[in-house]
Design a protein around this motif. Structure first.
Motif, PDB file in Angstrom:
ATOM      1  N   UNK A   6     -42.219  24.141  -5.093  1.00  0.00           N
ATOM      2  CA  UNK A   6     -42.993  24.142  -6.352  1.00  0.00           C
ATOM      3  C   UNK A   6     -43.060  25.769  -6.716  1.00  0.00           C
ATOM      4  N   UNK A   7     -42.313  26.078  -7.735  1.00  0.00           N
ATOM      5  CA  UNK A   7     -42.696  27.594  -8.234  1.00  0.00           C
ATOM      6  C   UNK A   7     -43.630  27.568  -9.229  1.00  0.00           C
ATOM      7  N   UNK A  35     -33.086  19.397 -14.467  1.00  0.00           N
ATOM      8  CA  UNK A  35     -32.804  19.071 -12.956  1.00  0.00           C
ATOM      9  C   UNK A  35     -33.917  18.962 -12.209  1.00  0.00           C
ATOM     10  N   UNK A  36     -35.000  19.655 -12.592  1.00  0.00           N
ATOM     11  CA  UNK A  36     -36.364  19.867 -11.958  1.00  0.00           C
ATOM     12  C   UNK A  36     -37.025  18.289 -12.241  1.00  0.00           C
ATOM     13  N   UNK A 128     -33.671  28.939  -3.833  1.00  0.00           N
ATOM     14  CA  UNK A 128     -34.515  30.191  -4.059  1.00  0.00           C
ATOM     15  C   UNK A 128     -33.699  31.317  -4.106  1.00  0.00           C
ATOM     16  N   UNK A 129     -32.763  31.492  -2.812  1.00  0.00           N
ATOM     17  CA  UNK A 129     -31.990  32.585  -2.471  1.00  0.00           C
ATOM     18  C   UNK A 129     -30.728  32.577  -3.644  1.00  0.00           C
ATOM     19  N   UNK A 130     -30.248  31.483  -4.104  1.00  0.00           N
ATOM     20  CA  UNK A 130     -28.978  31.428  -4.910  1.00  0.00           C
ATOM     21  C   UNK A 130     -29.208  31.431  -6.353  1.00  0.00           C
ATOM     22  N   UNK A 131     -30.126  30.622  -6.893  1.00  0.00           N
ATOM     23  CA  UNK A 131     -30.553  30.366  -8.169  1.00  0.00           C
ATOM     24  C   UNK A 131     -31.879  30.222  -8.392  1.00  0.00           C
ATOM     25  N   UNK A 133     -34.232  30.314 -10.333  1.00  0.00           N
ATOM     26  CA  UNK A 133     -34.617  30.125 -11.735  1.00  0.00           C
ATOM     27  C   UNK A 133     -35.442  28.541 -11.795  1.00  0.00           C
ATOM     28  N   UNK A 134     -34.956  27.626 -10.801  1.00  0.00           N
ATOM     29  CA  UNK A 134     -35.487  26.399 -11.058  1.00  0.00           C
ATOM     30  C   UNK A 134     -37.085  26.226 -10.485  1.00  0.00           C
TER      31      UNK A 134
END
Length: 153
Positions: A6-7, A35-36, A128-131, A133-134
């Motif tokens: 969770x960001x 998506x989240x 987290x490494x790829x996209x 933004x989620x």
């Protein structure tokens, strides 16, 4: 059991805020990404473990662990016109947004920075490494173990 990340922006809500909350628990509201939301609604279960990741700060990092203590339920802030999370298109008979309740488990001994995660070749598919933004993303058991081990260094 599943694992999640969770960001959160620590200026808005930090791991310390969760630790200091009543019963060290909070309803994780304000998720406005489909998506989240779908992860919370369809996949997240009571008992799942969650990395708390501080983003939009000087040194973005995984800083602690929480656990899901209550499954997805309607986010009431979507109906509150005074809330930053108000959604005038959400229907009370068919709410668009949900949240889960999480409880503080522990602070990691050493924060695991985004830079360290990106440099770790054993962590390949972490979103987290790829996209990055989620706001909520799944973490595999292997990724979980690598990040926990990195926090012990």
């Amino acid at each position: 059991m599943a694992y999640w990340l969770f960001k959160t922006e620590p200026d808005a809500y930090s791991l310390t805020d969760l630790k200091n909350a009543p019963q060290q628990s909070t309803f994780w509201e304000g998720i406005r990404n489909y998506q989240a939301r779908n992860f919370m609604r369809d996949d997240m279960q009571v008992g799942d473990l969650v990395f708390i990741y501080h983003s939009s700060c000087k040194i973005p990092a995984v800083v602690g662990i929480a656990k899901v203590t209550k499954a997805a339920e309607t986010d009431p802030y979507q109906f509150d016109a005074s809330s930053d999370y108000y959604d005038p298109k959400s229907d009370p008979d068919n709410p668009r947004w949900i949240g889960v309740t999480v409880q503080y488990v522990e602070q990691l001994p050493t924060p695991v920075t985004l830079k360290a995660i990106k440099a770790n070749d054993d962590i390949i598919d972490l979103a987290l490494k790829k996209a990055g933004r989620l706001s909520i993303m799944p973490v595999t058991g292997e990724e979980w173990q690598h990040i926990v081990a990195m926090s012990q260094l």
